[in-house]
Design an enzyme around this catalytic site. Sequence first.
Site, mmCIF file in Angstrom:
data_model
loop_
_atom_site.group_PDB
_atom_site.id
_atom_site.type_symbol
_atom_site.label_atom_id
_atom_site.label_comp_id
_atom_site.label_asym_id
_atom_site.label_seq_id
_atom_site.Cartn_x
_atom_site.Cartn_y
_atom_site.Cartn_z
ATOM 1 N N ASP A 186 -23.420 -7.788 -18.940
ATOM 2 C CA ASP A 186 -22.436 -7.625 -20.010
ATOM 3 C C ASP A 186 -21.046 -7.521 -19.391
ATOM 4 O O ASP A 186 -20.837 -6.833 -18.383
ATOM 5 C CB ASP A 186 -22.750 -6.365 -20.833
ATOM 6 C CG ASP A 186 -22.026 -6.356 -22.167
ATOM 7 O OD1 ASP A 186 -22.703 -6.480 -23.202
ATOM 8 O OD2 ASP A 186 -20.774 -6.242 -22.167
ATOM 9 N N ASN A 202 -28.353 -5.144 -31.792
ATOM 10 C CA ASN A 202 -27.541 -4.886 -32.984
ATOM 11 C C ASN A 202 -27.717 -6.070 -33.923
ATOM 12 O O ASN A 202 -27.577 -7.221 -33.509
ATOM 13 C CB ASN A 202 -26.067 -4.721 -32.605
ATOM 14 C CG ASN A 202 -25.840 -3.480 -31.769
ATOM 15 O OD1 ASN A 202 -26.402 -2.426 -32.052
ATOM 16 N ND2 ASN A 202 -25.047 -3.599 -30.718
ATOM 17 N N HIS A 205 -31.119 -21.109 -29.766
ATOM 18 C CA HIS A 205 -30.282 -20.264 -30.610
ATOM 19 C C HIS A 205 -31.072 -19.625 -31.758
ATOM 20 O O HIS A 205 -31.712 -20.313 -32.542
ATOM 21 C CB HIS A 205 -29.116 -21.068 -31.197
ATOM 22 C CG HIS A 205 -28.197 -20.236 -32.045
ATOM 23 N ND1 HIS A 205 -27.136 -19.547 -31.526
ATOM 24 C CD2 HIS A 205 -28.224 -19.946 -33.369
ATOM 25 C CE1 HIS A 205 -26.521 -18.885 -32.498
ATOM 26 N NE2 HIS A 205 -27.166 -19.109 -33.630
ATOM 27 N N HIS A 212 -29.537 -11.073 -29.022
ATOM 28 C CA HIS A 212 -29.469 -10.551 -27.654
ATOM 29 C C HIS A 212 -29.959 -9.121 -27.630
ATOM 30 O O HIS A 212 -29.744 -8.359 -28.572
ATOM 31 C CB HIS A 212 -28.054 -10.650 -27.075
ATOM 32 C CG HIS A 212 -26.990 -10.015 -27.929
ATOM 33 N ND1 HIS A 212 -26.475 -10.638 -29.053
ATOM 34 C CD2 HIS A 212 -26.361 -8.824 -27.841
ATOM 35 C CE1 HIS A 212 -25.568 -9.863 -29.602
ATOM 36 N NE2 HIS A 212 -25.481 -8.745 -28.901
HETATM 37 P P1 AMP Z 1 -23.120 -6.860 -29.777
HETATM 38 O O1 AMP Z 1 -21.943 -6.008 -30.126
HETATM 39 O O2 AMP Z 1 -24.437 -6.163 -29.844
HETATM 40 O O3 AMP Z 1 -23.110 -8.160 -30.553
HETATM 41 O O4 AMP Z 1 -22.984 -7.202 -28.237
HETATM 42 C C1 AMP Z 1 -22.221 -8.253 -27.734
HETATM 43 C C2 AMP Z 1 -22.013 -7.951 -26.284
HETATM 44 O O5 AMP Z 1 -21.583 -9.136 -25.653
HETATM 45 C C3 AMP Z 1 -20.958 -6.883 -26.017
HETATM 46 O O6 AMP Z 1 -21.557 -5.794 -25.302
HETATM 47 C C4 AMP Z 1 -19.913 -7.627 -25.178
HETATM 48 O O7 AMP Z 1 -19.354 -6.825 -24.156
HETATM 49 C C5 AMP Z 1 -20.718 -8.769 -24.608
HETATM 50 N N1 AMP Z 1 -19.950 -9.945 -24.247
HETATM 51 C C6 AMP Z 1 -19.014 -10.570 -25.010
HETATM 52 N N2 AMP Z 1 -18.547 -11.648 -24.356
HETATM 53 C C7 AMP Z 1 -19.207 -11.706 -23.168
HETATM 54 C C8 AMP Z 1 -19.165 -12.590 -22.048
HETATM 55 N N3 AMP Z 1 -18.348 -13.643 -22.008
HETATM 56 N N4 AMP Z 1 -19.968 -12.337 -20.994
HETATM 57 C C9 AMP Z 1 -20.805 -11.260 -21.016
HETATM 58 N N5 AMP Z 1 -20.900 -10.401 -22.044
HETATM 59 C C10 AMP Z 1 -20.111 -10.619 -23.107
HETATM 60 ZN ZN ZN Z 2 -26.183 -19.439 -29.713
#
Ligand code: AMP
Ligand code: ZN
Length: 112
Positions: free
Chosen positions: A29, A85, A45, A98
């Site tokens: 992350d 989430n 996806h 994810h």
């Molecule tokens: P959520 O809020 O559960 O949808 O989690 C999305 C997660 O994606 C968050 O913890 C972000 O920090 C992470 N995230 C967003 N963009 C990236 C990226 N480019 N590379 C790695 N993690 C990311």
């Molecule tokens: Zn996707």
Amino acid sequence: MDCLFCKIIAGEIPSTRVYEDEKVYAFRDINPMAPVHVLVVPKHHVASADEVNTANSGDVAAIFEAIPKIAAAEGLTNGYRVITNCGEDACQSVHHLHFHILGGKKLPDQMA
Ligand code: AMP
Ligand code: ZN
């Protein structure tokens, strides 16, 4: 498709890969909430947990087979948390399914 995690899987956006197999991709992350914070995603996806069905549940099974391997590789011998989430009330910000793996410290016992 304009999906951040599809672009990461395709290598169009850089990520720090920690695990990959035929169905699963896992990467660090970008904004870690714990010493270990890995995101595990299906390569195909799926928008969220709410979109899981008989056609794609094999991808989810593959993710949960990968999680113990990732946890072991990350040294999470004392436990870890797996979170997804789903939707607006859960503050899902990326609409590609994810699972967060969080660990490497004692996590707060309050989840909400
Ligand atoms: P959520 O809020 O559960 O949808 O989690 C999305 C997660 O994606 C968050 O913890 C972000 O920090 C992470 N995230 C967003 N963009 C990236 C990226 N480019 N590379 C790695 N993690 C990311
Ligand atoms: Zn996707």
